[in-house]
Design a protein around this motif. Sequence first.
Motif, mmCIF file in Angstrom:
data_model
loop_
_atom_site.group_PDB
_atom_site.id
_atom_site.type_symbol
_atom_site.label_atom_id
_atom_site.label_comp_id
_atom_site.label_asym_id
_atom_site.label_seq_id
_atom_site.Cartn_x
_atom_site.Cartn_y
_atom_site.Cartn_z
ATOM 1 N N ALA A 181 0.836 -1.204 0.000
ATOM 2 C CA ALA A 181 0.000 0.000 0.000
ATOM 3 C C ALA A 181 0.870 1.253 0.000
ATOM 4 C CB ALA A 181 -0.931 -0.001 1.207
ATOM 5 N N ALA A 182 1.962 1.222 0.758
ATOM 6 C CA ALA A 182 2.874 2.369 0.782
ATOM 7 C C ALA A 182 3.489 2.585 -0.592
ATOM 8 C CB ALA A 182 3.967 2.138 1.823
ATOM 9 N N ASN A 236 0.974 4.166 -2.945
ATOM 10 C CA ASN A 236 0.855 5.610 -2.686
ATOM 11 C C ASN A 236 2.035 6.379 -3.265
ATOM 12 O OD1 ASN A 236 -1.582 5.437 -1.307
ATOM 13 N ND2 ASN A 236 -0.615 5.209 0.688
ATOM 14 N N GLN A 275 1.866 7.064 -6.956
ATOM 15 C CA GLN A 275 0.663 7.755 -7.394
ATOM 16 C C GLN A 275 0.947 9.241 -7.599
ATOM 17 O OE1 GLN A 275 -2.152 9.131 -8.790
ATOM 18 N NE2 GLN A 275 -2.936 7.120 -8.189
ATOM 19 N N PHE A 296 -1.010 11.692 -5.319
ATOM 20 C CA PHE A 296 -1.080 11.343 -3.899
ATOM 21 C C PHE A 296 -1.039 12.590 -3.017
ATOM 22 C CE2 PHE A 296 1.317 9.434 -0.097
ATOM 23 C CZ PHE A 296 0.135 9.028 0.522
ATOM 24 N N LEU A 313 -1.413 13.771 1.282
ATOM 25 C CA LEU A 313 -1.541 13.367 2.678
ATOM 26 C C LEU A 313 -2.716 14.106 3.309
ATOM 27 C CD1 LEU A 313 2.178 13.456 3.898
ATOM 28 C CD2 LEU A 313 0.801 11.434 3.404
ATOM 29 N N SER A 373 3.765 11.556 -6.317
ATOM 30 C CA SER A 373 4.624 10.375 -6.259
ATOM 31 C C SER A 373 6.025 10.785 -5.838
ATOM 32 C CB SER A 373 4.677 9.703 -7.631
ATOM 33 O OG SER A 373 5.300 10.567 -8.576
#
Length: 327
Positions: A156-157, A160, A163, A166, A168, A180
């Motif tokens: 999953a990390a 992310n 991406q 992405f 936060l 990314s």
Amino acid sequence: MADEKKTPVAGAKNPFAKQKLPTSRISWIQSYPRSGNAWVRAFLHTYMAKLDEVNLTNMGRAFTHDSNAGVFEALMREEVSKLKPADIGEKRPEFLMRACAQSKGDLVMRTHIMQTDWSGKPTFHPNFSRAAVVVVRDPRDVAISLSADMGMPIDAAIANMNQPQFALLAKGTTPQPIGSWTRNVVSWAMRPSMPRLFVRFEDLVENPRREMLRVVQFLNLALDFGQFDKALAATTFDKLAEAERAGNYGNVRSEDRPFFRSGKVGQWREGGLTLQQIAEIEKANAQAMLILGYNLETVEVISQDEAKARQEAAAAEAAAGEIVIEE
């Protein structure tokens, strides 16, 4: 996030032309998450404040996060919860201007945000930025550290980190468009908004004295070798981890998920990642990794001419006549 556009530079239309700009500017300590940002800030705070020991709590107050919701609300007098991410992006230049205006001198701020355009506004307007120390780390190690810090599977990390859009989203912060790993580091290398110094985490571990001297020189700080050595000694990984365990770093974390977790280089080589995970990271980030000096284990990067030559050779081999095995 909008497509990449050129950050305003000299001669460009200035949206603040009719306003008296503050004289203070921001020196940024920037990185992708889990890349050594806190280490550089801890050293700088200990050095600049002339301390004998590290004080992570005071560091966090003095070198605030540009996505701290409390700071945003205090300066903008608006509740973050009532704003959309697009609103935060549109208001960001004004937020930075107000941060500079309320300061008696230059500021040091932490950021993970990439350089881009957010709601049509640059995330780092040159009118309010002095310079940036950009801390980079091998994305294969970043993936391991990010997984542990966020309590998510490594796959999953990695997803992310690969991406481009992405962002936060966390309690107590405004949204952070970090993109990314490649988009983040390339954005800081390519957009001409301010002077930048790139510092690799691996080089910090190998020779912290040399790399921190580069940082001090780049930020044009007065050089006091006695205080420099004190700050170096006070901000080793063991000292930072000890300060965190003593409750000297803001939010208290559980013992099994400390902020200062390992600080080692090459964890991905020591069983931290599977071969497939290594390949996935390298495939997505190969060009940027090579530019920053990170060797690849599973991906070969070749020039366009070399690729064409290989294609032609393969085509010629495929078109060869029937194989004849002589007796």
